[in-house]
Design a protein around this motif. Sequence first.
Motif, PDB file in Angstrom:
ATOM      1  N   ARG A  41      58.136  90.215  33.762  1.00 19.97           N
ATOM      2  CA  ARG A  41      58.067  91.324  34.740  1.00 19.97           C
ATOM      3  C   ARG A  41      56.614  91.052  35.511  1.00 19.97           C
ATOM      4  NH1 ARG A  41      56.280  94.990  31.448  1.00 19.97           N
ATOM      5  NH2 ARG A  41      54.272  95.229  32.248  1.00 19.97           N
ATOM      6  N   HIS A  42      55.815  90.470  34.991  1.00 22.71           N
ATOM      7  CA  HIS A  42      54.486  90.218  35.662  1.00 22.71           C
ATOM      8  C   HIS A  42      54.806  88.999  36.764  1.00 22.71           C
ATOM      9  CE1 HIS A  42      51.531  92.263  33.466  1.00 22.71           C
ATOM     10  NE2 HIS A  42      51.892  91.770  32.110  1.00 22.71           N
ATOM     11  N   ILE A  43      55.901  88.012  36.281  1.00 24.79           N
ATOM     12  CA  ILE A  43      56.000  87.173  37.324  1.00 24.79           C
ATOM     13  C   ILE A  43      56.715  87.760  38.510  1.00 24.79           C
ATOM     14  CG2 ILE A  43      57.152  84.922  37.730  1.00 24.79           C
ATOM     15  CD1 ILE A  43      56.289  84.076  35.081  1.00 24.79           C
ATOM     16  N   ARG A  44      58.015  88.649  38.059  1.00 24.12           N
ATOM     17  CA  ARG A  44      58.509  89.347  39.011  1.00 24.12           C
ATOM     18  C   ARG A  44      57.792  90.246  40.109  1.00 24.12           C
ATOM     19  NH1 ARG A  44      63.585  90.989  40.558  1.00 24.12           N
ATOM     20  NH2 ARG A  44      64.683  90.029  38.552  1.00 24.12           N
ATOM     21  N   ASP A  45      56.591  90.879  39.351  1.00 22.13           N
ATOM     22  CA  ASP A  45      55.770  91.667  40.188  1.00 22.13           C
ATOM     23  C   ASP A  45      54.894  90.719  41.339  1.00 22.13           C
ATOM     24  OD1 ASP A  45      56.223  93.968  38.803  1.00 22.13           O
ATOM     25  OD2 ASP A  45      54.459  93.806  37.499  1.00 22.13           O
ATOM     26  N   TYR A  46      54.726  89.601  40.930  1.00 24.21           N
ATOM     27  CA  TYR A  46      54.270  88.652  41.890  1.00 24.21           C
ATOM     28  C   TYR A  46      55.403  88.204  42.788  1.00 24.21           C
ATOM     29  CZ  TYR A  46      53.190  84.067  44.201  1.00 24.21           C
ATOM     30  OH  TYR A  46      53.119  82.938  45.010  1.00 24.21           O
ATOM     31  N   LEU A  47      56.587  87.866  42.439  1.00 23.73           N
ATOM     32  CA  LEU A  47      57.793  87.485  43.505  1.00 23.73           C
ATOM     33  C   LEU A  47      57.841  88.863  44.391  1.00 23.73           C
ATOM     34  CD1 LEU A  47      59.770  85.782  41.241  1.00 23.73           C
ATOM     35  CD2 LEU A  47      58.486  84.869  43.183  1.00 23.73           C
ATOM     36  N   ASP A  48      57.765  89.892  43.972  1.00 21.06           N
ATOM     37  CA  ASP A  48      58.011  91.058  44.867  1.00 21.06           C
ATOM     38  C   ASP A  48      57.148  91.085  45.902  1.00 21.06           C
ATOM     39  OD1 ASP A  48      60.132  92.100  43.102  1.00 21.06           O
ATOM     40  OD2 ASP A  48      58.833  93.509  42.306  1.00 21.06           O
ATOM     41  N   LEU A  49      55.758  90.589  45.631  1.00 21.22           N
ATOM     42  CA  LEU A  49      54.624  90.818  46.830  1.00 21.22           C
ATOM     43  C   LEU A  49      55.175  89.638  47.716  1.00 21.22           C
ATOM     44  CD1 LEU A  49      51.502  91.238  44.446  1.00 21.22           C
ATOM     45  CD2 LEU A  49      52.630  92.746  46.360  1.00 21.22           C
ATOM     46  N   VAL A  50      55.461  88.572  47.263  1.00 19.08           N
ATOM     47  CA  VAL A  50      55.872  87.288  48.194  1.00 19.08           C
ATOM     48  C   VAL A  50      57.016  87.631  49.064  1.00 19.08           C
ATOM     49  CG1 VAL A  50      56.518  84.845  48.017  1.00 19.08           C
ATOM     50  CG2 VAL A  50      54.654  85.674  46.517  1.00 19.08           C
ATOM     51  N   PHE A  51      57.986  88.133  48.357  1.00 17.91           N
ATOM     52  CA  PHE A  51      59.191  88.373  49.318  1.00 17.91           C
ATOM     53  C   PHE A  51      58.846  89.656  50.284  1.00 17.91           C
ATOM     54  CE2 PHE A  51      60.900  85.510  46.332  1.00 17.91           C
ATOM     55  CZ  PHE A  51      62.030  84.953  46.821  1.00 17.91           C
ATOM     56  N   GLU A  52      58.151  90.419  49.907  1.00 15.89           N
ATOM     57  CA  GLU A  52      57.738  91.594  50.930  1.00 15.89           C
ATOM     58  C   GLU A  52      57.115  91.040  52.125  1.00 15.89           C
ATOM     59  OE1 GLU A  52      55.647  94.624  48.940  1.00 15.89           O
ATOM     60  OE2 GLU A  52      57.128  95.037  47.733  1.00 15.89           O
ATOM     61  N   ARG A  53      56.468  89.896  52.179  1.00 13.90           N
ATOM     62  CA  ARG A  53      55.678  89.513  53.225  1.00 13.90           C
ATOM     63  C   ARG A  53      56.665  89.046  54.372  1.00 13.90           C
ATOM     64  NH1 ARG A  53      51.215  86.342  49.929  1.00 13.90           N
ATOM     65  NH2 ARG A  53      50.422  87.922  48.880  1.00 13.90           N
TER      66      ARG A  53
END
Length: 193
Positions: free
Chosen positions: A181-193
Amino acid sequence: MPKVGMPAIRKPQLVRAAIQVIDEYGFSGATVGVISKRAGVSPAIINHYFGGKNGLFEETMKTLIREFFEFLNQERDLVKNSTTKEKVMSVVRASINQAQSKPEIVKVWMGFWASSMHSPSLFRLQNVYARRLQTTLVIVLKETFDDEKARDIATTVAAMIDGMWLRGSLAGDLDCDTAARHIRDYLDLVFER
């Protein structure tokens, strides 16, 4: 003269014994004598098949790395038609799955990482493992990002995997779902940019 077909039986038996002994005594306490006794064979068998303890440790790590990438490929096959983010998460899930986080396997990986700084053969294996994981992530991420960005994100994801795995393992409680979940949270930020 050795019996035909024995290497196929003895080698995995000795790898399993090495994992059990490392779990119980650590890398430094995993002597040829203790491992061979656990496997129920003569110490000479380890020298015969692996050239000694270091060869057995190398084979043990090759086995764990091979098992990891086999599982990773299975996970990736399940999401081959999914989004890039889901494909990256399949790599994350494979990296922190329950099989890789069993206490006895964790101890072998930890000993491997520590020993790789002092053993050229284990250092080489560690580099092969790290490069292969990095390459897997980069290939997936290049579906969405340019080369440089894909490499940067892959490096961060690999570091997060290692960090979550290491911290959870040292605490004696790797919560795979929370780490993912923590890694997915990072990926959510990356993919939003």
